[in-house]
Write an enzyme that holds these catalytic residues in place. Sequence first.
Site, PDB file in Angstrom:
ATOM      1  CE  LYS A 293      19.715 100.809 -80.398  1.00 52.36           C
ATOM      2  NZ  LYS A 293      20.227  99.658 -79.612  1.00 52.36           N
ATOM      3  NE  ARG A 367      30.049  99.503 -75.095  1.00 53.07           N
ATOM      4  CZ  ARG A 367      29.805  98.193 -75.137  1.00 53.07           C
ATOM      5  NH1 ARG A 367      30.806  97.336 -75.298  1.00 53.07           N
ATOM      6  NH2 ARG A 367      28.574  97.745 -75.041  1.00 53.07           N
TER       7      ARG A 367
END
Length: 518
Positions: A293, A367
Site C-alpha cells: 500500500k 477475501r
Amino acid sequence: MTMLLLRRAVQTAVRTNHCRSFCVSQTHLSERKGLVLGVFEKEGEEGGLHLTEAAAGFDQCLSGKLSDLLKISGPALKKGKSRVFYGIHKDFPCVAVVGLGKHDEGVCGAENWDTSKENIRQAVSAGCRLLQDLEVNHVEVDSCSDAQSAAEGAALGLFHYDQLKSKKKTKVTTQLYGSADSAGWEKGVMYAEGQNLARLLMEAPANHVTPTTFANTIEEKLAPYAERVSVNKRSQSWMEEQQMGAFLSVSRGSEEPPVFLELHYNGSPNSKQAPLLLVGKGITFDSGGISLKPSASMDAMRADMGGAATVCASIVTAAALKLPVNIIGLAPLCENMPSGKATKPGDVVKAKNGKTIQVDNTDAEGRLILADALCYGHTFNPRAIVNVATLTGAMDVALGSAATGVFTNSDWLWGQLHKASVVTGDRVWRMPLFQHYTRQVTDSQLADLNNIGKYSRSGGACTAAAFLREFVTAPHWAHLDIAGVMSNKDEVPYLRKGMSGRPTRTLVEFAAGLTHSE
C-alpha cells in the site's frame, strides 16, 4: 426588574464557575457531580420548549428557576445544542441542558432510522462531553423518555482512546437520573460497552494488538461468562490440518503467528437450536503484502481487523445480556506483510473447499482468509451466516460512512439486519449480488477464481462479495462490508474522531431479534 435580577444570577453563576476552574483544589474537582437534562421543542410554538419529565421535576424543585434561566440565557435550544448552568443546585454544581428536537419523531423512512433515538444519543453525548471538559467526573443522566438510547449516547460519547498517553481525559462515571427504567439504562450501557470494546481493539496500535493478543483479550472479556461460552484459539498446525491454504497464504509473510479464534456462545435453553454464525476478518495489520500500500494513511490499517473486533465484541455483549440464542464466532487473525516468504502476485493457492485461487493482488487478502473461515463455518449447520469485514475501499467510495453495505442471498436475513439497524441508528444498505460480478471473478487464467475482478477497480465491492459467495452454500448468508464505516471524523456526532466500532450494536440487536424470529 425580575428579568434583570435573573440575568445577573446567570452572569454570577458563570463568573463563579470561572473562578472555580482556576482556584479550586484538585481534591474538590475530583468530587464534582454533574447532571444532564433534556428539553424538547414545543410543537407549533416558535422558540417554545417542553421539559422532559425528569427536567420538569428538577425545575419544580427549584421553583421554576431552570425554566426561567432557559428563557433568558439565549435562544431556544435547538436539536443537538446545549447549555450549562452553574451553582443552581447544591448536589450538582454543573447542569447541562440539551436540545432533543421534536418529541416522538419516531422512525423516518427517508433516513432509515428512529430519529427520536438518534436525537437522544446525540444530545446526551454532547451534554456528557461538556461536563467531562469541565472535569466533572460523575454525571447523572436524564432518560429523555428512552433510557437505553440515553445510556448509549452517554457511554459512546465519553469514550476516548488515551491508554498510551500521559495526559488523559477526566474519567467519567454515569448513572440514570429521575427514571425507573434502570433495565433500559443497563441494556444501553452494555450495547455501548460492546461497541467501545470494538473501538478499543481497532484503535490500538498493531504492535499492541497482534493476532495472539487480540485472541487473549477476547478470551479475557468472555471469562465471566465461562458457563455459557467456550473459546478455542487454533494454531497454525490446526489450520494446516484443515487445509486452509487461502488463509495461510496471507499469514506466511509475517513473523507473527496466525490464530484462528473460535467462540461458542450457548445462550439458548434448547442446546440443539441451530446457531447464528458470525465471521469477522481479522487482519491485525495490513501493509498490502508484496502489493504494498502507499505509506500515506497506512497506519489506519491497524483497524483492518474491524470485522473480527465487531463480531467478537457483539458476542461478548450477547453473553453479558444473556441473549437466549446460540452464536458461533469465527475470527481468522493474522498480519499481511511483505517478506521473502510472502505470497507473490500471480501465485495460485487452494482454499479449504478445494477451489484454486489466482492471487493477482496480495492487498485483496481479506477475501482469502474469509473464504476458508466460511467453508469451515458451514460444518456447524448454522441457521444464518453473517460475515463482517473492512473489505474494500470501493465500499467507502460507494456509501461513505453513512451505512454498512450488505450483500445477501436472503431477503429474510436482509429484513432482520435492516430492522435492527433502524433501532440502533447504525444503518445498513443493500447492495447487488448479480451474476454480472460473479463472471468477473471466475474468469481466471490460471485457477478457478481470481482474487480481483476482471475489470480491476470497477464495482470492486461487488466483485469482492461475488468472490465470497463462491464459498457459501447456505441459504441465509450476508456479507457486511464495513470499510466505509471503519472510522469516524465528525459524521456520527456521538462518536469522537477515531475508529468507530461500527456496526457492533446492530449485530447485537440483530442477534437479539432472532430470539423472536424463526
